[in-house]
Scaffold this motif. Structure first.
Motif, PDB file in Angstrom:
ATOM      1  N   ARG A 101       0.836  -1.205   0.000  1.00  0.00           N
ATOM      2  CA  ARG A 101       0.000   0.000   0.000  1.00  0.00           C
ATOM      3  C   ARG A 101       0.872   1.256   0.000  1.00  0.00           C
ATOM      4  O   ARG A 101       0.573   2.242  -0.684  1.00  0.00           O
ATOM      5  N   VAL A 102       1.952   1.207   0.782  1.00  0.00           N
ATOM      6  CA  VAL A 102       2.883   2.339   0.800  1.00  0.00           C
ATOM      7  C   VAL A 102       3.487   2.516  -0.593  1.00  0.00           C
ATOM      8  O   VAL A 102       3.617   3.633  -1.099  1.00  0.00           O
ATOM      9  N   LYS A 103       3.850   1.397  -1.246  1.00  0.00           N
ATOM     10  CA  LYS A 103       4.435   1.471  -2.583  1.00  0.00           C
ATOM     11  C   LYS A 103       3.468   2.137  -3.558  1.00  0.00           C
ATOM     12  O   LYS A 103       3.868   2.992  -4.363  1.00  0.00           O
ATOM     13  N   VAL A 104       2.176   1.750  -3.470  1.00  0.00           N
ATOM     14  CA  VAL A 104       1.172   2.332  -4.368  1.00  0.00           C
ATOM     15  C   VAL A 104       1.065   3.839  -4.133  1.00  0.00           C
ATOM     16  O   VAL A 104       1.021   4.628  -5.082  1.00  0.00           O
ATOM     17  N   ILE A 105       1.061   4.234  -2.854  1.00  0.00           N
ATOM     18  CA  ILE A 105       0.980   5.662  -2.543  1.00  0.00           C
ATOM     19  C   ILE A 105       2.190   6.401  -3.106  1.00  0.00           C
ATOM     20  O   ILE A 105       2.061   7.460  -3.731  1.00  0.00           O
ATOM     21  N   MET A 106       3.395   5.811  -2.906  1.00  0.00           N
ATOM     22  CA  MET A 106       4.605   6.452  -3.424  1.00  0.00           C
ATOM     23  C   MET A 106       4.560   6.549  -4.948  1.00  0.00           C
ATOM     24  O   MET A 106       4.975   7.550  -5.533  1.00  0.00           O
ATOM     25  N   LEU A 107       4.040   5.503  -5.601  1.00  0.00           N
ATOM     26  CA  LEU A 107       3.933   5.508  -7.062  1.00  0.00           C
ATOM     27  C   LEU A 107       3.015   6.633  -7.534  1.00  0.00           C
ATOM     28  O   LEU A 107       3.311   7.331  -8.502  1.00  0.00           O
ATOM     29  N   VAL A 152       9.643   4.371  -3.749  1.00  0.00           N
ATOM     30  CA  VAL A 152       8.978   3.266  -4.450  1.00  0.00           C
ATOM     31  C   VAL A 152       9.855   2.015  -4.384  1.00  0.00           C
ATOM     32  O   VAL A 152       9.377   0.918  -4.092  1.00  0.00           O
ATOM     33  N   ILE A 153      11.156   2.184  -4.642  1.00  0.00           N
ATOM     34  CA  ILE A 153      12.079   1.041  -4.650  1.00  0.00           C
ATOM     35  C   ILE A 153      12.186   0.402  -3.262  1.00  0.00           C
ATOM     36  O   ILE A 153      12.115  -0.825  -3.125  1.00  0.00           O
ATOM     37  N   PHE A 154      12.321   1.241  -2.225  1.00  0.00           N
ATOM     38  CA  PHE A 154      12.369   0.729  -0.860  1.00  0.00           C
ATOM     39  C   PHE A 154      11.110  -0.063  -0.531  1.00  0.00           C
ATOM     40  O   PHE A 154      11.163  -1.193  -0.047  1.00  0.00           O
ATOM     41  N   ALA A 155       9.958   0.568  -0.795  1.00  0.00           N
ATOM     42  CA  ALA A 155       8.678  -0.083  -0.482  1.00  0.00           C
ATOM     43  C   ALA A 155       8.519  -1.372  -1.293  1.00  0.00           C
ATOM     44  O   ALA A 155       7.995  -2.365  -0.794  1.00  0.00           O
ATOM     45  N   GLY A 156       8.997  -1.352  -2.522  1.00  0.00           N
ATOM     46  CA  GLY A 156       8.910  -2.543  -3.375  1.00  0.00           C
ATOM     47  C   GLY A 156       9.718  -3.689  -2.828  1.00  0.00           C
ATOM     48  O   GLY A 156       9.263  -4.836  -2.776  1.00  0.00           O
ATOM     49  N   ARG A 157      10.934  -3.388  -2.384  1.00  0.00           N
ATOM     50  CA  ARG A 157      11.791  -4.431  -1.823  1.00  0.00           C
ATOM     51  C   ARG A 157      11.163  -5.033  -0.584  1.00  0.00           C
ATOM     52  O   ARG A 157      11.115  -6.242  -0.412  1.00  0.00           O
TER      53      ARG A 157
END
Lengths: 163, 157
Positions: A101-107, A152-157
């Motif tokens: 969810r954090v990744k989506v927000i960052m995206l 995005v990269i951090f959240a993705g990992r």
């Protein structure tokens, strides 16, 4: 029908299930998503560093934009296609993952930054592209871009290892 | 040559214990490793695309080398340092992992190639590089993506 129900229906579909259960395809898609990162983000980093006035100091900003950003677009297409497939195959886990969810927000924030930049200060790029130092709005756009895409990269990992 | 004693020794160092003992250490080191590889792979890819004449056509190869060199050098060092930390914290697992040795072999080959033949191509006075630049670019891409793929495979095998 809740969002969770929709995610469940999505991942129950044939192709999603096949991908999720595959020995070979899933690692290939996931690996392409990771390696596509380099293709998409390196040109962005170059342009952001130019906006910040840290690199490519001899070149007008529009030259760096025109030479590098088309590569980002190709990389972006690869990321969206592989990312969509990955989400589709694991929709419920993604839905339940805070990191995702954090990744989506960052995206979303990163994309908003892109839209704002390209529809405002970028339109007038010929006016400031040889200015030294670059105007503060350009620097802000570059800094926000680096910050948000790193997020995005951090959240993705963290998503990948906690799914 | 039996490398097992070396792997075992690494696995038992206090540094290895320290990383294993801290919940946040490994994920954080690994994320930095991934960021480093993005910059490294990305930077080299941009140079190689230029040598192939794809996307970037107007910036001379030597200029690209000049601007990208520090980013490539630093991210390679960061990648190797973080990679080494990741390795020692799981050295015995790495010993048994089928993708690990290929990765290290490819890394060595890619690095040597980068600082020898590839470097010669990118310091060329010709804007597009020497005649054999396209070959060097393809070799570079294959080797570095090989490192990336083998690295990712470590998690899968």
């Amino acid at each position: 029908m809740s969002l969770l129900d929709i995610c469940q229906s999505l991942q129950d579909m044939g192709p999603a299930t096949a991908l999720r259960e595959s020995q070979f395809m899933f690692p290939v898609i996931e690996g392409s998503h990771l390696l596509g990162l380099a293709l998409m983000m390196a040109p962005v980093l170059m342009f952001d560093l130019r906006l910040l006035g840290l690199l490519w100091k001899k070149e007008p900003a529009s030259e760096i934009r025109n030479q590098f950003l088309p590569i980002t677009i190709s990389g972006g297409v690869l990321m969206v296609v592989t990312g969509t497939l990955l989400f589709w195959s694991e929709a419920v886990k993604c839905y339940n993952s805070t990191y995702f969810r954090v990744k989506v927000i960052m995206l979303i924030l990163a994309t908003i930054n892109v839209i704002i930049f390209h529809s405002t200060i970028d339109r007038r790029i010929n006016e400031w592209e040889n200015d030294w130092p670059p105007p503060s709005r350009a620097k802000l756009a570059g800094a926000m871009s680096i910050l948000l895409w790193t997020g995005v990269i951090f959240a993705g990992r963290y998503t990948a290892y906690n799914l | 040559m039996d490398t097992y004693p070396f792997f075992k020794w690494c696995d038992e160092t206090s540094l290895a214990h320290a990383i294993r003992g801290n919940t946040w250490a490994f994920p954080l080191i690994e994320t930095i490793h991934i960021l480093a590889l993005t910059v490294l792979l990305g930077g080299i890819l941009l140079m190689d695309l230029r040598m192939l004449g794809i996307g970037i056509r107007r910036i001379p190869v030597a200029r690209m080398q000049n601007q990208l060199a520090s980013y490539i050098n630093v991210s390679l060092v960061v990648g190797i340092v973080t990679g080494f930390l990741l390795f020692i914290s799981e050295a015995l697992k790495a010993y048994d992992n089928q993708a690990f040795r290929p990765k290290i072999t490819l890394l060595a080959m890619a690095t040597i190639f980068h600082y020898t033949a590839h470097s010669k191509a990118t310091s060329s006075a010709t804007p597009g590089g020497p005649g054999w630049a396209k070959i060097a670019a393809v070799v570079s891409i294959v080797l570095w993506f090989g490192v990336g793929a083998a690295g990712r495979a470590i998690g899968f095998v």
